[in-house]
Design a protein around this motif. Structure first.
Motif, mmCIF file in Angstrom:
data_model
loop_
_atom_site.group_PDB
_atom_site.id
_atom_site.type_symbol
_atom_site.label_atom_id
_atom_site.label_comp_id
_atom_site.label_asym_id
_atom_site.label_seq_id
_atom_site.Cartn_x
_atom_site.Cartn_y
_atom_site.Cartn_z
ATOM 1 N N GLN A 116 -2.079 34.921 -49.336
ATOM 2 C CA GLN A 116 -1.320 35.462 -50.443
ATOM 3 C C GLN A 116 -1.255 33.971 -51.159
ATOM 4 O O GLN A 116 -1.033 34.204 -52.399
ATOM 5 N N THR A 117 -1.345 32.698 -50.566
ATOM 6 C CA THR A 117 -1.123 31.641 -51.144
ATOM 7 C C THR A 117 -2.352 31.410 -52.243
ATOM 8 O O THR A 117 -2.220 31.095 -53.325
ATOM 9 N N GLU B 167 -9.812 38.249 -27.323
ATOM 10 C CA GLU B 167 -8.944 38.961 -26.173
ATOM 11 C C GLU B 167 -7.659 39.270 -26.667
ATOM 12 O O GLU B 167 -7.305 40.589 -26.512
ATOM 13 N N ALA B 168 -7.056 38.696 -27.682
ATOM 14 C CA ALA B 168 -5.729 39.155 -28.074
ATOM 15 C C ALA B 168 -6.052 40.159 -29.454
ATOM 16 O O ALA B 168 -4.995 40.600 -30.169
ATOM 17 N N ARG B 169 -7.345 40.334 -29.931
ATOM 18 C CA ARG B 169 -7.748 41.168 -31.078
ATOM 19 C C ARG B 169 -6.756 40.543 -32.245
ATOM 20 O O ARG B 169 -6.247 41.603 -32.893
ATOM 21 N N ARG B 170 -7.211 39.370 -32.466
ATOM 22 C CA ARG B 170 -6.470 38.730 -33.513
ATOM 23 C C ARG B 170 -7.540 37.965 -34.400
ATOM 24 O O ARG B 170 -8.374 37.216 -33.870
ATOM 25 N N LEU B 171 -7.382 38.229 -35.897
ATOM 26 C CA LEU B 171 -8.191 37.231 -36.658
ATOM 27 C C LEU B 171 -7.385 36.335 -37.446
ATOM 28 O O LEU B 171 -6.403 36.423 -37.961
ATOM 29 N N ARG B 172 -7.774 35.018 -36.883
ATOM 30 C CA ARG B 172 -7.048 33.848 -37.263
ATOM 31 C C ARG B 172 -7.755 32.896 -37.970
ATOM 32 O O ARG B 172 -8.717 32.517 -37.498
ATOM 33 N N HIS B 173 -7.263 32.008 -39.068
ATOM 34 C CA HIS B 173 -7.793 31.032 -39.676
ATOM 35 C C HIS B 173 -8.222 29.876 -38.669
ATOM 36 O O HIS B 173 -7.307 29.488 -37.847
ATOM 37 N N VAL B 174 -9.269 28.944 -38.941
ATOM 38 C CA VAL B 174 -9.540 27.782 -37.995
ATOM 39 C C VAL B 174 -8.458 26.750 -38.602
ATOM 40 O O VAL B 174 -7.889 25.886 -37.636
ATOM 41 N N SER B 175 -8.251 26.409 -39.541
ATOM 42 C CA SER B 175 -7.697 25.407 -40.101
ATOM 43 C C SER B 175 -7.097 25.620 -41.620
ATOM 44 O O SER B 175 -7.392 26.652 -42.225
ATOM 45 N N PRO B 176 -6.098 24.913 -41.968
ATOM 46 C CA PRO B 176 -5.580 25.110 -43.398
ATOM 47 C C PRO B 176 -6.425 25.038 -44.440
ATOM 48 O O PRO B 176 -6.454 25.618 -45.756
ATOM 49 N N GLU C 289 -0.337 36.442 -39.092
ATOM 50 C CA GLU C 289 0.569 36.616 -40.049
ATOM 51 C C GLU C 289 0.440 34.956 -40.874
ATOM 52 O O GLU C 289 0.621 35.055 -41.990
ATOM 53 N N ASP C 290 0.232 33.887 -40.176
ATOM 54 C CA ASP C 290 0.275 32.711 -41.012
ATOM 55 C C ASP C 290 -1.370 32.623 -41.823
ATOM 56 O O ASP C 290 -1.280 32.284 -42.723
#
Length: 421
Positions: free
Chosen positions: A165-166, A121-130, A158-159
């Motif tokens: 980058q890490t 819904e937020a149109r966001r690509l985000r990782h599940v976990s570290p 951003e995270d």
């Protein structure tokens, strides 16, 4: 399905359906089953590294729920564990992005422990976990997803960007095997906005490590009177974008990516000009292709495009003998598709400049006209008309084809002394 087991549709099939997109492949995860029980139910074992089965009728993939543990660097550095005690939530936890960690039962009930629907819904690509950082392929997949979904308004959290980058800083990205780099690149090139794949890799610092020939173009100037965008890297990705907008095939898109690699090797004392970049571009285009294991046909398209693209631009200035040499170099008489790929890149090359997006390109039809005129002549006709045999047939055929090219391009005969010039 074995007694006591449950299956759930997972991954891209659920994601794309929720986005209203066509679903290409349907993958399932099975909870509460053993490999033996799956085979006893008629499922066909195909997994090499972990238990994966094909449905006996639909042939859709069904993988047993599993967990994974990092055991070494790179894509293969994992130990997988699958048994009847592994839960659906535990299986979803090992996935890359929340939008890919949504499961759906056959009755339509969705399981979404990591808020993937909210991210859609937020149109966001985000990782599940570290644990995202443990597999460098996820970085490439994220870049590809960004290229695919950014036109729909998606951004990278951003995270998640920071984790990428890490992965670059830690050297994890250096463990990517070439075949996986090409596999993701090939799919990214066929997106509507393939340039975004490379821009994202550049933003996180991975472009220099994975595509050094492309990375070397950024910051290299070109004459602003011909290239208002100035920067060679920006120009290259504009060309790729224009090739995609023109619905070019994979070979032309890959050729567009590699066509100006020679400009990254231009001596500083002749900048912003790039005299001789065509010849300089052959080796880096071929080197990049071989490093990734690019299929031979695409590799040849890349270095031939680097070498010959400016000749098509200057077709009205070329001698007929030079254009004939181009046709021979790209094997256009037997493989006219190669000339079409070259033309596609040339059109995108001219239009891939700020303010040039709709510029006419009559050179394309001239090139096709010249090839058609030359190709209309055959060895059989030479034998019938001139009574020649052996090598003389090929020599005469080439001479007549050069004359045909001259007429097609310049509308006049070629002087006899220039036929072999």
């Amino acid at each position: 399905m074995p007694a006591g087991a449950a299956r759930y549709l997972v991954g891209g099939a659920v994601r794309d359906a929720l986005l209203g997109l066509a679903v290409a492949d349907r993958d399932w995860v099975v909870v509460g089953a053993t490999p033996e029980a799956m085979q006893a139910s008629g499922y066909i074992a195909v997994g090499r590294d972990f238990p994966v089965f094909l449905h006996p009728q639909t042939r859709e993939e069904h993988a047993l729920a599993r967990t994974e543990r990092k055991s070494g660097p790179g894509y293969h550095g994992f130990v997988f564990h699958a048994d009847t005690e592994v839960t659906l939530e535990a299986d979803l936890a090992r996935r890359d992005l929340t939008v890919n960690a949504i499961a759906e039962a056959p009755d339509g009930v969705r399981v979404d422990p990591y808020d993937g629907q909210a991210d859609l819904e937020a149109r966001r690509l985000r990782h599940v976990s570290p644990a995202f950082v443990e597999d460098p392929v996820r970085l490439l997949r994220l870049a590809r997803y960004y290229a695919r979904f950014a036109p729909l308004g998606f951004t990278v959290a951003e995270d998640t960007r920071a984790l990428c980058q890490t992965m670059v800083a830690s050297g994890e990205v250096d463990h990517l095997v070439p075949e996986r780099v090409w596999a993701e690149t090939e799919r990214a090139l066929m997106c509507d906005e393939p340039a975004l794949f490379f821009y994202f890799l550049r933003e996180i610092g991975a472009l220099e490590r994975l595509f050094p020939e492309l990375s070397a173009l950024f910051g290299v100037p070109q004459p602003p009177q011909y290239h208002p965008e100035v920067d060679c890297g920006i120009h290259t990705l504009l060309v790729l974008s224009l090739a995609a907008a023109d619905d070019a095939g994979l070979a032309a898109r890959y050729g567009a990516l590699c066509h100006d690699y020679g400009k990254g090797l231009t001596p500083a004392d002749i900048l912003p000009g790039h005299r001789g970049h065509e010849e300089r571009g052959v080796i880096p285009a071929d080197t990049a292709s071989r490093r990734m294991g690019v299929p031979r046909a695409l590799r040849e398209t890349a270095y031939l495009t680097a070498r010959w693209h400016t000749h098509i631009h200057r077709i009205t200035q070329l001698k007929a003998t030079t254009l004939m040499a181009l046709f021979e170099a790209v094997d256009a008489f037997r493989r006219p598709d190669r000339l079409e790929n070259l033309i596609s890149v040339c059109i995108a090359d001219v239009r891939g400049r700020l303010g040039y997006e709709h510029r006419a390109y009559p050179q394309a039809e001239l090139a096709r006209k010249a090839l058609a005129a030359a190709n209309a002549l055959t060895g059989a006709e030479v034998v019938a008309t001139h009574g020649l045999r052996g090598p003389a047939v090929g020599e005469k055929l080439r001479e007549l084809r050069v004359l045909a090219i001259q007429r097609a391009i310049h509308g006049r005969e070629l002087a006899a002394r220039d036929i072999t010039a």
